[in-house]
Scaffold this motif. Structure first.
Motif, short mmCIF file in Angstrom:
data_model
loop_
_atom_site.label_atom_id
_atom_site.label_comp_id
_atom_site.label_asym_id
_atom_site.label_seq_id
_atom_site.Cartn_x
_atom_site.Cartn_y
_atom_site.Cartn_z
N TYR A 1 0.85 -1.18 0.00
CA TYR A 1 0.00 0.00 0.00
C TYR A 1 0.89 1.24 0.00
N ARG A 2 1.25 1.69 -1.20
CA ARG A 2 2.12 2.85 -1.35
C ARG A 2 1.26 4.05 -1.73
N PHE A 3 1.62 5.19 -1.20
CA PHE A 3 0.84 6.40 -1.50
C PHE A 3 0.90 6.78 -2.97
N VAL A 4 1.98 6.45 -3.64
CA VAL A 4 2.06 6.78 -5.07
C VAL A 4 1.00 6.03 -5.87
N ASP A 5 0.50 4.91 -5.34
CA ASP A 5 -0.55 4.12 -6.00
C ASP A 5 -1.94 4.47 -5.48
N PHE A 6 -2.02 5.41 -4.57
CA PHE A 6 -3.30 5.75 -3.93
C PHE A 6 -4.27 6.37 -4.94
N GLN A 7 -5.54 5.94 -4.84
CA GLN A 7 -6.57 6.50 -5.71
C GLN A 7 -7.65 7.24 -4.92
N SER A 8 -8.21 6.60 -3.89
CA SER A 8 -9.25 7.27 -3.12
C SER A 8 -9.46 6.60 -1.77
N MET A 9 -10.21 7.29 -0.93
CA MET A 9 -10.55 6.80 0.39
C MET A 9 -12.04 7.05 0.59
N SER A 10 -12.73 6.08 1.17
CA SER A 10 -14.13 6.31 1.50
C SER A 10 -14.37 5.91 2.95
N PHE A 11 -15.36 6.56 3.53
CA PHE A 11 -15.67 6.37 4.95
C PHE A 11 -17.18 6.45 5.10
N GLU A 12 -17.77 5.42 5.71
CA GLU A 12 -19.21 5.39 5.94
C GLU A 12 -19.45 5.00 7.39
N TYR A 13 -20.52 5.56 7.95
CA TYR A 13 -20.87 5.17 9.31
C TYR A 13 -22.33 5.47 9.57
N GLY A 14 -22.85 4.81 10.58
CA GLY A 14 -24.24 4.98 10.97
C GLY A 14 -24.73 3.73 11.66
N HIS A 15 -26.05 3.66 11.84
CA HIS A 15 -26.62 2.45 12.42
C HIS A 15 -26.29 1.28 11.52
N LYS A 16 -26.18 0.11 12.11
CA LYS A 16 -25.74 -1.06 11.34
C LYS A 16 -26.63 -1.36 10.15
N HIS B 1 -12.85 10.50 -3.78
CA HIS B 1 -12.78 10.54 -5.25
C HIS B 1 -13.77 11.56 -5.81
N THR B 2 -14.99 11.54 -5.30
CA THR B 2 -16.02 12.46 -5.79
C THR B 2 -16.12 13.72 -4.94
N GLY B 3 -15.63 13.67 -3.71
CA GLY B 3 -15.76 14.80 -2.79
C GLY B 3 -17.14 14.87 -2.16
N MET B 4 -17.97 13.87 -2.41
CA MET B 4 -19.33 13.86 -1.89
C MET B 4 -19.33 13.51 -0.40
N PHE B 5 -19.96 14.36 0.38
CA PHE B 5 -20.07 14.14 1.82
C PHE B 5 -21.52 14.32 2.20
N GLN B 6 -22.08 13.29 2.80
CA GLN B 6 -23.46 13.40 3.28
C GLN B 6 -23.51 12.91 4.71
N TYR B 7 -24.37 13.57 5.49
CA TYR B 7 -24.48 13.22 6.90
C TYR B 7 -25.84 13.65 7.42
N LEU B 8 -26.21 13.04 8.54
CA LEU B 8 -27.44 13.44 9.21
C LEU B 8 -27.09 14.53 10.21
N ASP B 9 -27.80 15.66 10.14
CA ASP B 9 -27.54 16.73 11.10
C ASP B 9 -28.32 16.47 12.39
N ARG B 10 -28.29 17.42 13.30
CA ARG B 10 -28.95 17.26 14.61
C ARG B 10 -30.46 17.13 14.50
N LYS B 11 -31.02 17.59 13.39
CA LYS B 11 -32.47 17.52 13.18
C LYS B 11 -32.85 16.29 12.36
#
Length: 168
Positions: free
Chosen positions: A35-50, A60-70
């Protein structure tokens, strides 16, 4: 043979070959690192209820979505710089992410699915992808749980920093 000549001979026959071997050995390890950074393409992160991972970020897309306090779903675009991604890549390497098991799931019953939080972290490279699914109630090795939580904290902190940087 003089004592000085003996020292030079000892250095030339023991120390120099050892140094050359170290340079060769570690050079090959770095060159063939999975896992070399020169070969890096993207990172994704997801979380929430199972049962529903509504909070997501994809570098890769820059898309960020989340649930706010409401409990409203907010979608925005935030882009990590190369330095941001390098920081996360190095942090993952420091914490041993490449050696984490792929599935670190806790209790999967319906009642537990509402209580626990599931995290999915994925680093994509040209030839390899490392994806780890981690549940907050994972009953595994405490050091592994701590390493997962620290990496999750670093990713969330970086997302917040980049989001705040974009609002200034």
């Amino acid at each position: 043979m003089s004592p000085r000549l003996k020292k030079v001979f000892l250095i030339m026959t023991v120390v120099v070959p050892f140094i050359l071997y170290c340079v060769y050995y570690y050079g090959m390890m770095i060159k063939n690192a999975p896992y070399r950074f020169v070969d890096f393409q993207s990172m994704s992160f997801e979380y929430g209820h199972k049962d529903s991972l509504l909070n997501k970020y994809d570098s890769h897309t820059g898309m960020f979505q989340y649930l706010d306090r409401k409990d409203s779903l907010v979608k925005e675009h935030i882009h990590f710089t190369k330095d941001d991604l390098l920081y996360l890549h190095r942090k993952a390497a420091d914490l041993g992410f490449w050696d984490f098991p792929s599935n670190e799931m806790g209790d999967t019953t319906a009642a537990a699915a509402k209580k626990g939080v599931r995290y999915v972290i994925e680093f994509k490279y040209k030839e390899k992808t490392k994806r780890v699914t981690f549940d907050s109630d994972y009953p595994g090795n405490p050091k592994l749980v701590d390493a997962n939580q620290r990496l999750i904290g670093e990713i969330q902190k970086k997302i917040t920093d980049v989001e705040n940087r974009g609002k200034k």
